[in-house]
Design an enzyme around this catalytic site. Structure first.
Site, PDB file in Angstrom:
ATOM      1  N   TYR A 159      17.591 -31.824 -26.006  1.00  0.00           N
ATOM      2  CA  TYR A 159      16.416 -32.619 -25.605  1.00  0.00           C
ATOM      3  C   TYR A 159      16.531 -34.032 -26.187  1.00  0.00           C
ATOM      4  CZ  TYR A 159      11.437 -34.017 -25.845  1.00  0.00           C
ATOM      5  OH  TYR A 159      10.246 -34.684 -25.775  1.00  0.00           O
ATOM      6  N   LYS A 163      16.587 -37.651 -24.227  1.00  0.00           N
ATOM      7  CA  LYS A 163      15.624 -38.731 -24.510  1.00  0.00           C
ATOM      8  C   LYS A 163      16.336 -40.005 -24.948  1.00  0.00           C
ATOM      9  CE  LYS A 163      11.793 -36.717 -23.391  1.00  0.00           C
ATOM     10  NZ  LYS A 163      11.021 -37.210 -22.226  1.00  0.00           N
TER      11      LYS A 163
HETATM   12  N1  LIG Z   1       3.827 -33.740 -26.839  1.00  0.00           N
HETATM   13  C1  LIG Z   1       4.652 -34.310 -27.678  1.00  0.00           C
HETATM   14  O1  LIG Z   1       4.546 -34.153 -28.923  1.00  0.00           O
HETATM   15  C2  LIG Z   1       5.740 -35.215 -27.179  1.00  0.00           C
HETATM   16  C3  LIG Z   1       6.528 -35.880 -28.109  1.00  0.00           C
HETATM   17  C4  LIG Z   1       7.554 -36.701 -27.662  1.00  0.00           C
HETATM   18  C5  LIG Z   1       7.766 -36.877 -26.306  1.00  0.00           C
HETATM   19  N2  LIG Z   1       6.981 -36.210 -25.419  1.00  0.00           N
HETATM   20  C6  LIG Z   1       7.259 -36.434 -23.993  1.00  0.00           C
HETATM   21  O2  LIG Z   1       6.059 -36.720 -23.303  1.00  0.00           O
HETATM   22  C7  LIG Z   1       6.125 -36.201 -21.973  1.00  0.00           C
HETATM   23  C8  LIG Z   1       4.952 -35.260 -21.694  1.00  0.00           C
HETATM   24  O3  LIG Z   1       4.934 -34.242 -22.669  1.00  0.00           O
HETATM   25  P1  LIG Z   1       3.751 -33.181 -22.757  1.00  0.00           P
HETATM   26  O4  LIG Z   1       3.688 -32.727 -24.187  1.00  0.00           O
HETATM   27  O5  LIG Z   1       2.536 -33.707 -22.079  1.00  0.00           O
HETATM   28  O6  LIG Z   1       4.430 -31.984 -21.941  1.00  0.00           O
HETATM   29  P2  LIG Z   1       3.794 -30.892 -20.944  1.00  0.00           P
HETATM   30  O7  LIG Z   1       4.784 -29.788 -20.870  1.00  0.00           O
HETATM   31  O8  LIG Z   1       2.406 -30.549 -21.358  1.00  0.00           O
HETATM   32  O9  LIG Z   1       3.753 -31.681 -19.586  1.00  0.00           O
HETATM   33  C9  LIG Z   1       4.925 -31.932 -18.875  1.00  0.00           C
HETATM   34  C10 LIG Z   1       4.644 -31.703 -17.415  1.00  0.00           C
HETATM   35  O10 LIG Z   1       5.856 -31.950 -16.708  1.00  0.00           O
HETATM   36  C11 LIG Z   1       5.989 -30.957 -15.719  1.00  0.00           C
HETATM   37  N3  LIG Z   1       7.390 -30.766 -15.381  1.00  0.00           N
HETATM   38  C12 LIG Z   1       8.349 -30.207 -16.153  1.00  0.00           C
HETATM   39  N4  LIG Z   1       9.518 -30.166 -15.501  1.00  0.00           N
HETATM   40  C13 LIG Z   1       9.289 -30.698 -14.275  1.00  0.00           C
HETATM   41  C14 LIG Z   1      10.111 -30.935 -13.147  1.00  0.00           C
HETATM   42  N5  LIG Z   1      11.386 -30.575 -13.131  1.00  0.00           N
HETATM   43  N6  LIG Z   1       9.553 -31.521 -12.066  1.00  0.00           N
HETATM   44  C15 LIG Z   1       8.258 -31.864 -12.056  1.00  0.00           C
HETATM   45  N7  LIG Z   1       7.433 -31.668 -13.095  1.00  0.00           N
HETATM   46  C16 LIG Z   1       7.938 -31.093 -14.192  1.00  0.00           C
HETATM   47  C17 LIG Z   1       5.387 -29.708 -16.333  1.00  0.00           C
HETATM   48  O11 LIG Z   1       5.006 -28.774 -15.324  1.00  0.00           O
HETATM   49  C18 LIG Z   1       4.216 -30.265 -17.109  1.00  0.00           C
HETATM   50  O12 LIG Z   1       3.027 -30.268 -16.369  1.00  0.00           O
HETATM   51  C19 LIG Z   1       7.486 -35.514 -21.856  1.00  0.00           C
HETATM   52  O13 LIG Z   1       8.434 -36.442 -21.350  1.00  0.00           O
HETATM   53  C20 LIG Z   1       7.826 -35.197 -23.294  1.00  0.00           C
HETATM   54  O14 LIG Z   1       9.208 -35.058 -23.494  1.00  0.00           O
HETATM   55  C21 LIG Z   1       5.975 -35.375 -25.813  1.00  0.00           C
END
Ligand SMILES: NC(=O)c1ccc[n+]([C@@H]2O[C@H](COP(=O)([O-])OP(=O)(O)OC[C@H]3O[C@@H](n4cnc5c(N)ncnc54)[C@H](O)[C@@H]3O)[C@@H](O)[C@H]2O)c1
Length: 251
Positions: A159, A163
């Site tokens: 991952y 990123k």
């Molecule tokens: N939550 C955290 O602590 C955190 C930290 C660093 C980065 N991020 C990044 O922020 C973004 C959102 O994270 P989040 O925590 O809201 O995650 P989440 O899993 O709650 O939301 C991600 C959404 O993306 C959708 N998704 C996944 N694969 C997909 C695909 N192939 N096609 C279409 N949709 C798809 C999922 O169904 C989900 O609704 C991501 O890029 C994640 O890597 C999150």
């Protein structure tokens, strides 16, 4: 078509978490929002919340890893709304496997979603943004691109690699699509969402204590920065990576 002069956005991963909060923040600013995700039911709920702000919403059930689907959906959005001002590449998948256990297929799928997916949608919107003479692309990175995965994170090295790729994609596209399109990235730190609630639960107190701003982040903490990058004018930033982590990784 939306109302003449109306601005429009596409947000992937908009069914829940950070993507949902970004979609709502853009709706609050008056943008029509096309919502992309695999989760159809939750997408419909986000769409209803977007429309409650008095702006149009489209729901697109699609896998961002599908190259042709991105092109077809962008063509359909342009057909319906006439322009695309903002693309937020936010959808991503977890990659919990460690290096000695990950399979080739798992590695490939992570790259296909978390990195190629962002390319797919960026390439699909770029011609319209260049023709309009303006546009904004915002890519969701992670502080784990800089630091590797922290112990409380559910995802591991693969991952972090995707990123880090997103940050290179951001800087490269920023140069190629200038001066019309500004391309920036946000690197969230620990943000409490449906996805992270379980893995963070045993570490919440330690996370708070190791964060100078004294709390774990919320999706709204990311959405406010995304809305700024999407709508602020004038905009003299491109190719930038903004860490939004409460100061947890100040160096
Ligand atoms: N939550 C955290 O602590 C955190 C930290 C660093 C980065 N991020 C990044 O922020 C973004 C959102 O994270 P989040 O925590 O809201 O995650 P989440 O899993 O709650 O939301 C991600 C959404 O993306 C959708 N998704 C996944 N694969 C997909 C695909 N192939 N096609 C279409 N949709 C798809 C999922 O169904 C989900 O609704 C991501 O890029 C994640 O890597 C999150």
């Amino acid at each position: 078509m939306t109302e003449p002069g109306s601005r429009t956005a596409i947000v992937s991963g908009a069914a829940r978490g950070i993507g949902r909060a970004i979609a709502l923040a853009l709706a609050e600013k008056g943008l029509a929002v096309a919502l992309v995700d695999l989760r159809e039911q939750e997408l419909a709920a986000t769409a209803a919340a977007v429309r409650a702000h008095g702006v149009p919403a489209l729901t697109i059930a699609a896998d961002i890893a599908d190259y042709q689907a991105a092109r077809d959906h962008v063509a359909a959005i342009l057909g319906a709304w006439g322009r695309i001002d903002v693309l937020v590449n936010n959808a991503a998948m977890l990659q919990p496997q460690r290096v000695l256990e990950i399979t080739e297929a798992e590695w490939d799928r992570g790259m296909a979603v978390n990195l190629k997916g962002y390319f797919n949608w960026s390439q699909a919107v770029a011609p319209a943004m260049l023709a309009q003479g303006e546009g904004r692309i915002i890519n969701m990175g992670s502080v784990s691109a800089h630091t590797g995965p922290s112990p409380h994170a559910a995802s591991r090295f693969a991952y972090s690699a995707t990123k880090a790729g997103v940050l290179g994609l951001t800087r490269g596209l920023a140069r190629e699509l200038a001066p019309q399109v500004c391309v920036n990235a946000i690197c969230p730190g620990a943000i409490l969402t449906e996805r992270t609630a379980e893995s963070f639960a045993p570490h919440l107190e330690r996370l708070r204590q190791s964060t100078p701003l004294g709390r774990v982040g919320t999706p709204e903490d990311i959405a406010v920065v995304a809305a700024f990058l999407a709508t602020a004018t004038p905009m003299f930033m491109t190719g930038e990576v903004i860490d939004v982590d409460g100061g947890a990784n100040i160096n």
